[in-house]
Design a protein around this motif. Structure first.
Motif, PDB file in Angstrom:
ATOM      1  N   GLY A 299      18.638 -22.891  -9.423  1.00 31.40           N
ATOM      2  CA  GLY A 299      19.712 -23.081  -8.454  1.00 31.40           C
ATOM      3  C   GLY A 299      20.161 -21.763  -7.868  1.00 31.40           C
ATOM      4  O   GLY A 299      19.622 -20.683  -8.189  1.00 31.40           O
ATOM      5  N   PRO A 300      21.146 -21.805  -6.977  1.00 24.70           N
ATOM      6  CA  PRO A 300      21.618 -20.595  -6.284  1.00 24.70           C
ATOM      7  C   PRO A 300      22.100 -19.491  -7.214  1.00 24.70           C
ATOM      8  O   PRO A 300      22.147 -18.326  -6.808  1.00 24.70           O
TER       9      PRO A 300
ATOM     10  N   GLU B 161      18.054 -24.931   1.165  1.00 22.90           N
ATOM     11  CA  GLU B 161      18.983 -24.153   0.351  1.00 22.90           C
ATOM     12  C   GLU B 161      19.343 -22.881   1.128  1.00 22.90           C
ATOM     13  O   GLU B 161      18.508 -21.991   1.296  1.00 22.90           O
TER      14      GLU B 161
ATOM     15  N   THR C 216      13.106 -26.260  -4.693  1.00 23.62           N
ATOM     16  CA  THR C 216      13.451 -24.838  -4.647  1.00 23.62           C
ATOM     17  C   THR C 216      14.089 -24.528  -3.292  1.00 23.62           C
ATOM     18  O   THR C 216      15.315 -24.492  -3.181  1.00 23.62           O
TER      19      THR C 216
ATOM     20  N   ARG D  20      13.715 -26.481  -0.587  1.00 27.37           N
ATOM     21  CA  ARG D  20      14.196 -27.758  -0.061  1.00 27.37           C
ATOM     22  C   ARG D  20      14.898 -28.541  -1.155  1.00 27.37           C
ATOM     23  O   ARG D  20      14.363 -28.760  -2.235  1.00 27.37           O
ATOM     24  N   ARG D  21      16.117 -28.988  -0.848  1.00 25.67           N
ATOM     25  CA  ARG D  21      16.911 -29.775  -1.786  1.00 25.67           C
ATOM     26  C   ARG D  21      16.833 -31.248  -1.409  1.00 25.67           C
ATOM     27  O   ARG D  21      16.839 -31.606  -0.237  1.00 25.67           O
TER      28      ARG D  21
ATOM     29  N   TRP E  65      13.172 -21.255 -10.832  1.00 24.67           N
ATOM     30  CA  TRP E  65      14.372 -21.515 -10.038  1.00 24.67           C
ATOM     31  C   TRP E  65      15.156 -22.668 -10.642  1.00 24.67           C
ATOM     32  O   TRP E  65      14.614 -23.749 -10.881  1.00 24.67           O
TER      33      TRP E  65
END
Length: 206
Positions: A192-193, A94, A15, A17-18, A190
């Motif tokens: 993604g953006p 992110e 979420t 942290r990618r 979640w």
């Protein structure tokens, strides 16, 4: 009608942290491991659970992972080297979600980090530059209770001094989202953006 969210709980891994799969696969390839071998060894629940409820340290968990890979490959030295290199990669933040967190706090919304993590979490937050970004950090290995246990979410709401009905929880795991809802929180999965406009609207952020 559900009351307005006055606090936000955000998951870390997957979420905020990618993780770049290409980096992980590159480490595996460099040490002649099959693609996915590191995650398969690390995330097996029987090995992961003791680390995220504080029964063993992060370093002990890493030793367990290396032992599993050594059993698979027959090469303990290579297994240990692969795990050591994997541990040096700590992912990235992110940026859009971090901006939202900062905007939320500036608007008076309390923000907590809610994660199943090992005792390495404080060091990870320093590495990622996230030490001062939360009003509370709820780490399963310190609490000794993992998501999605109701007690975990109860402790998270207490840490934010906010009743569950006023807390919005964001996580990439459907199981954890459902657990949060069962505990009385609003929760959103979640992916993604592209989720940022929805979350901003839910928090009444411009």
């Amino acid at each position: 009608m559900r009351p307005k969210a006055t606090a936000l709980l955000v998951d870390l891994d997957g979420t905020l942290r990618r993780w770049d799969a290409a980096v992980i696969h590159g480490i595996e390839a460099a040490h002649d491991l099959k693609p996915g071998a590191l995650y398969q060894a690390a995330l097996d629940w029987s090995r992961l659970m003791p680390a995220i409820i504080g029964e063993i340290t992060h370093d002990e968990w890493a030793d367990v992972i290396a032992a599993e890979l050594a059993d698979q490959t027959g090469d303990p030295d290579r297994a240990r080297a692969a795990v050591k290199e994997w541990e040096q990669y700590r992912g990235s933040v992110e940026p859009g979600l971090l901006a939202l967190i900062r905007d939320a706090r500036a608007a008076g919304i309390k923000v907590g980090l809610a994660t199943n993590a090992t005792d390495l979490l404080p060091a990870d937050l320093r590495t990622l530059g996230l030490v001062d970004e939360f009003d509370a950090v709820i780490n399963s290995s310190e609490l000794r209770i993992p998501k999605p246990a109701p007690e975990y979410f109860g402790a998270a709401c207490l840490a934010l001094h906010t009743p569950p009905r006023n807390v919005l929880f964001i996580d990439d795991s459907e199981r954890f989202v459902l657990g949060a809802r069962a505990a009385g929180l609003a929760a959103y999965r979640w992916t993604g953006p592209e989720n940022l406009p929805y979350i901003r609207a839910a928090l009444n952020l411009a």
